[in-house]
Design a protein around this motif. Structure first.
Motif, PDB file in Angstrom:
ATOM      1  N   TYR A  78     -57.109  13.666  27.189  1.00  0.00           N
ATOM      2  CA  TYR A  78     -58.014  14.710  27.690  1.00  0.00           C
ATOM      3  C   TYR A  78     -59.259  14.762  26.792  1.00  0.00           C
ATOM      4  O   TYR A  78     -59.161  14.580  25.576  1.00  0.00           O
ATOM      5  N   VAL A  79     -60.413  15.029  27.391  1.00  0.00           N
ATOM      6  CA  VAL A  79     -61.597  15.350  26.599  1.00  0.00           C
ATOM      7  C   VAL A  79     -61.627  16.870  26.473  1.00  0.00           C
ATOM      8  O   VAL A  79     -61.426  17.597  27.450  1.00  0.00           O
ATOM      9  N   LYS A 130     -73.626  14.865  21.666  1.00  0.00           N
ATOM     10  CA  LYS A 130     -73.380  13.475  21.280  1.00  0.00           C
ATOM     11  C   LYS A 130     -71.985  13.276  20.711  1.00  0.00           C
ATOM     12  O   LYS A 130     -71.590  12.157  20.413  1.00  0.00           O
ATOM     13  N   ASP A 131     -71.259  14.381  20.513  1.00  0.00           N
ATOM     14  CA  ASP A 131     -69.909  14.309  19.953  1.00  0.00           C
ATOM     15  C   ASP A 131     -68.879  14.577  21.039  1.00  0.00           C
ATOM     16  O   ASP A 131     -69.006  15.536  21.804  1.00  0.00           O
ATOM     17  N   MET A 132     -67.869  13.744  21.110  1.00  0.00           N
ATOM     18  CA  MET A 132     -66.822  13.882  22.122  1.00  0.00           C
ATOM     19  C   MET A 132     -65.467  13.854  21.433  1.00  0.00           C
ATOM     20  O   MET A 132     -65.196  12.964  20.627  1.00  0.00           O
ATOM     21  N   ASP A 133     -64.625  14.854  21.711  1.00  0.00           N
ATOM     22  CA  ASP A 133     -63.281  14.906  21.146  1.00  0.00           C
ATOM     23  C   ASP A 133     -62.256  14.557  22.221  1.00  0.00           C
ATOM     24  O   ASP A 133     -62.255  15.173  23.301  1.00  0.00           O
ATOM     25  N   ILE A 134     -61.405  13.593  21.923  1.00  0.00           N
ATOM     26  CA  ILE A 134     -60.340  13.179  22.828  1.00  0.00           C
ATOM     27  C   ILE A 134     -59.000  13.560  22.211  1.00  0.00           C
ATOM     28  O   ILE A 134     -58.695  13.193  21.066  1.00  0.00           O
ATOM     29  N   VAL A 135     -58.208  14.320  22.944  1.00  0.00           N
ATOM     30  CA  VAL A 135     -56.855  14.683  22.514  1.00  0.00           C
ATOM     31  C   VAL A 135     -55.866  13.925  23.392  1.00  0.00           C
ATOM     32  O   VAL A 135     -56.015  13.889  24.618  1.00  0.00           O
ATOM     33  N   CYS A 136     -54.888  13.304  22.752  1.00  0.00           N
ATOM     34  CA  CYS A 136     -53.847  12.628  23.527  1.00  0.00           C
ATOM     35  C   CYS A 136     -52.481  13.111  23.068  1.00  0.00           C
ATOM     36  O   CYS A 136     -52.320  13.571  21.935  1.00  0.00           O
ATOM     37  N   VAL A 137     -51.518  13.038  23.949  1.00  0.00           N
ATOM     38  CA  VAL A 137     -50.146  13.376  23.577  1.00  0.00           C
ATOM     39  C   VAL A 137     -49.521  12.078  23.075  1.00  0.00           C
ATOM     40  O   VAL A 137     -48.904  11.314  23.818  1.00  0.00           O
ATOM     41  N   GLY A 138     -49.751  11.812  21.803  1.00  0.00           N
ATOM     42  CA  GLY A 138     -49.353  10.555  21.172  1.00  0.00           C
ATOM     43  C   GLY A 138     -50.207  10.340  19.943  1.00  0.00           C
ATOM     44  O   GLY A 138     -50.706  11.298  19.350  1.00  0.00           O
ATOM     45  N   LEU A 157     -72.816   7.898  21.670  1.00  0.00           N
ATOM     46  CA  LEU A 157     -71.763   8.916  21.582  1.00  0.00           C
ATOM     47  C   LEU A 157     -70.885   8.661  20.365  1.00  0.00           C
ATOM     48  O   LEU A 157     -70.585   7.505  20.038  1.00  0.00           O
ATOM     49  N   GLU A 158     -70.486   9.736  19.691  1.00  0.00           N
ATOM     50  CA  GLU A 158     -69.519   9.636  18.612  1.00  0.00           C
ATOM     51  C   GLU A 158     -68.219  10.225  19.145  1.00  0.00           C
ATOM     52  O   GLU A 158     -68.136  11.425  19.396  1.00  0.00           O
ATOM     53  N   VAL A 159     -67.218   9.371  19.315  1.00  0.00           N
ATOM     54  CA  VAL A 159     -65.974   9.770  19.971  1.00  0.00           C
ATOM     55  C   VAL A 159     -64.863   9.854  18.925  1.00  0.00           C
ATOM     56  O   VAL A 159     -64.585   8.877  18.225  1.00  0.00           O
ATOM     57  N   GLU A 160     -64.229  11.020  18.829  1.00  0.00           N
ATOM     58  CA  GLU A 160     -63.130  11.207  17.880  1.00  0.00           C
ATOM     59  C   GLU A 160     -61.827  11.377  18.652  1.00  0.00           C
ATOM     60  O   GLU A 160     -61.766  12.085  19.660  1.00  0.00           O
ATOM     61  N   PHE A 161     -60.784  10.711  18.166  1.00  0.00           N
ATOM     62  CA  PHE A 161     -59.471  10.726  18.814  1.00  0.00           C
ATOM     63  C   PHE A 161     -58.468  11.406  17.896  1.00  0.00           C
ATOM     64  O   PHE A 161     -58.437  11.161  16.680  1.00  0.00           O
ATOM     65  N   VAL A 162     -57.615  12.239  18.476  1.00  0.00           N
ATOM     66  CA  VAL A 162     -56.574  12.892  17.694  1.00  0.00           C
ATOM     67  C   VAL A 162     -55.372  13.159  18.594  1.00  0.00           C
ATOM     68  O   VAL A 162     -55.528  13.369  19.807  1.00  0.00           O
ATOM     69  N   GLY A 163     -54.191  13.134  17.989  1.00  0.00           N
ATOM     70  CA  GLY A 163     -53.007  13.500  18.745  1.00  0.00           C
ATOM     71  C   GLY A 163     -52.905  15.009  18.883  1.00  0.00           C
ATOM     72  O   GLY A 163     -53.321  15.757  17.986  1.00  0.00           O
ATOM     73  N   ALA A 164     -52.414  15.480  20.009  1.00  0.00           N
ATOM     74  CA  ALA A 164     -52.237  16.927  20.213  1.00  0.00           C
ATOM     75  C   ALA A 164     -51.374  17.490  19.093  1.00  0.00           C
ATOM     76  O   ALA A 164     -50.412  16.860  18.663  1.00  0.00           O
ATOM     77  N   ASP A 203     -52.207  22.366  21.615  1.00  0.00           N
ATOM     78  CA  ASP A 203     -53.541  22.056  21.091  1.00  0.00           C
ATOM     79  C   ASP A 203     -54.569  23.063  21.581  1.00  0.00           C
ATOM     80  O   ASP A 203     -55.444  23.484  20.822  1.00  0.00           O
ATOM     81  N   GLN A 204     -54.468  23.446  22.837  1.00  0.00           N
ATOM     82  CA  GLN A 204     -55.403  24.450  23.360  1.00  0.00           C
ATOM     83  C   GLN A 204     -55.147  25.814  22.725  1.00  0.00           C
ATOM     84  O   GLN A 204     -56.089  26.566  22.454  1.00  0.00           O
ATOM     85  N   ASN A 205     -53.896  26.126  22.433  1.00  0.00           N
ATOM     86  CA  ASN A 205     -53.567  27.398  21.782  1.00  0.00           C
ATOM     87  C   ASN A 205     -54.195  27.502  20.390  1.00  0.00           C
ATOM     88  O   ASN A 205     -54.551  28.589  19.936  1.00  0.00           O
ATOM     89  N   ARG A 206     -54.312  26.377  19.688  1.00  0.00           N
ATOM     90  CA  ARG A 206     -54.829  26.405  18.325  1.00  0.00           C
ATOM     91  C   ARG A 206     -56.352  26.413  18.291  1.00  0.00           C
ATOM     92  O   ARG A 206     -56.952  26.533  17.230  1.00  0.00           O
ATOM     93  N   ARG A 207     -57.002  26.295  19.447  1.00  0.00           N
ATOM     94  CA  ARG A 207     -58.469  26.283  19.477  1.00  0.00           C
ATOM     95  C   ARG A 207     -59.001  27.664  19.110  1.00  0.00           C
ATOM     96  O   ARG A 207     -58.339  28.688  19.302  1.00  0.00           O
TER      97      ARG A 207
END
Length: 474
Positions: free
Chosen positions: A28-29, A44-52, A87-94, A116-120
């Motif tokens: 998810y972005v 210019k910054d994009m955060d990608i969260v994945c379940v993994g 674009l600067e794309v950052e990836f993180v696990g949920a 992850d959404q709860n911790r926002r």
């Protein structure tokens, strides 16, 4: 609701989606990129969260892009970053994330998208866009963030006390977003900032300074500093500024509220300059007024020497906030030290000597100083404001005239200390400094031209006065 994916981003989204599918990591972005796109703000910054694993997903995405971008990994935090087409794309696990009561570092655990959404920090930053086949492009909005975007409100996704207790920096982020976006902080959220303000003490000075910088870079920084003051945060993070608030009255005589005057100066400067360090100069230009304030029965309130005392306070403030202790700090210190000088030059017949001195002391920063001084005019009397601005315009012309004639920006006197020692065959001494300073003063006063021959002759005469003779050739 389906997110409108523009052509520029379509490729990177499709690549991320394909890589996530192959790894079986739902992706998810999330966060600021989604918020800014919905507000039609550039991002210019994009955060990608994945379940993994975010690192595995970033490496897989990189392999599918041409040219192949380098992936920077942060194994300690489980994140990775790559750059692609601006674009600067950052990836993180949920993940789940929380702070202990006495810790500046969060405890992190793997989690779901919901975790992850709860911790926002805020509902407008908890929005997510699916990059998965079954609901590609759908906006996932568990906390009514879309509605709050429309209402221009900042609200925490969970109970605000928990949100701020988990990461107290979020209190400053709420104020920063309010300042940047022109949004209102919802009443319960604002009340919680005041209630939990002391939690800010566990946050590192570097993170606090980053938020202060972002508030200062907003179109109207005063919004943020008023909120910081009203919630009690300012007294904890920048007590010198909070101490400026208030008006004292004696014998029926009061002074202006230097805190709100300062905020007006910062706003007026922000309308003319994006220079962060000049904005810091505006914020700190009167910082020493509380400690130099005196009441005189004849003259009323005075703040004598506040510019010199303020300049001495700047390094201490920068050091405490972990702001850069390099030329940036020295620039702010110089602006605070000199901000009274131009106004004093408009109250008298401006001599070439006075103009030379301020050119010599400011060097290339004279234009920045003039911007600060013009922003420092906060009178409500329009005639007085016009008169001050006219005086500054005349001073600008005089500065230009003298500069064209004498070339004093970043000027160094034509006679150095080394030349003095070599000429008279003397070691480093007090007399060398006296001669060097006398040459500089003579040039600034216009007693001799800014030329080598004239300065050399003056040096000889000054040395003779001090009983220093030229060596005799054998």
């Amino acid at each position: 609701m389906v997110f409108d994916i523009q052509s520029r981003e379509r490729k990177i989204f499709e690549v991320i989606s394909a890589a996530a599918r192959e790894l079986n990591f739902p992706a998810y972005v999330v966060g600021g990129y989604v918020r800014d796109r919905l507000l039609a703000r550039p991002s210019k910054d994009m955060d990608i969260v994945c379940v993994g694993s975010g690192i595995e997903l970033a490496l897989a995405v990189s392999k599918k892009l041409h040219p192949r971008p380098r992936v920077t990994t942060y194994k300690r935090f489980g994140t990775a970053m790559l750059k692609h087409e601006g674009l600067e794309v950052e990836f993180v696990g949920a993940r789940k994330e929380s702070y202990r009561s006495d810790s500046r570092k969060p405890t992190v655990e793997e989690g779901s998208l919901e975790d992850d959404q709860n911790r926002r920090d805020f509902t407008i930053n908890a929005l997510a866009v699916s990059l998965n086949d079954n609901n590609y492009g759908n906006i996932i909005d568990p906390f009514d963030g879309l509605e709050h975007l429309e209402q221009k409100r900042i609200i925490t996704p969970l109970e605000p006390g928990k949100t701020f207790s988990d990461d107290p920096l979020r209190m400053m982020r709420a104020i920063r977003f309010s300042t940047q976006l022109g949004f209102d902080i919802e009443e319960k959220t604002l009340d919680a900032i005041s209630k939990f303000r002391n939690r800010i003490k566990i946050i590192s000075q570097e993170r606090i300074a980053t938020e202060l910088n972002k508030i200062l870079q907003a179109p109207e920084p005063s919004i943020g500093f008023k909120l910081l003051f009203d919630t009690g945060l300012l007294e904890l993070i920048l007590p010198e500024l909070a101490a400026m608030q208030g008006v004292e009255i004696r014998n029926g005589i009061g002074h202006k509220d230097n805190f709100y005057h300062t905020l007006q100066v910062v706003d007026q400067l922000a309308h003319k300059s994006n220079n962060l360090w000049l904005r810091w100069s505006a914020l700190l230009h009167d910082i020493a007024k509380p400690v130099t304030k005196r009441f005189d029965k004849e003259n009323g309130w005075t703040f004598h020497g506040h510019e010199a005392v303020g300049a001495a306070m700047v390094p201490r403030i920068f050091r405490r906030l972990r702001l850069p202790m390099d030329q940036k700090m020295k620039f702010v210190q110089k602006m605070v030290q000199l901000h009274q000088r131009p106004i004093s030059l408009t109250k008298e017949d401006i001599t070439d000597s006075a103009v030379r001195r301020i050119l010599y002391e400011t060097g290339e920063d004279i234009d920045q100083l003039m911007l600060l001084c013009e922003a420092d005019i906060t009178s409500k009397n329009e005639k007085r404001v016009r008169r001050y601005l006219q005086n500054y315009e005349y001073l600008r012309k005089r500065l230009q005239e003298v500069e064209e004639k004498d070339h004093l920006r970043n000027w160094q006197p034509p006679i150095s200390g080394e030349l003095i020692m070599e000429t008279f065959a003397i070691p480093p001494s007090r007399e060398v400094g006296i001669i060097k300073n006398a040459i500089r003063e003579a040039i600034l006063d216009g007693d001799i031209p800014n030329e080598y021959d004239a300065a050399f002759a003056f040096m000889q005469n000054k040395a003779k006065e001090l009983g220093i003779a030229m060596p005799v050739d054998e």
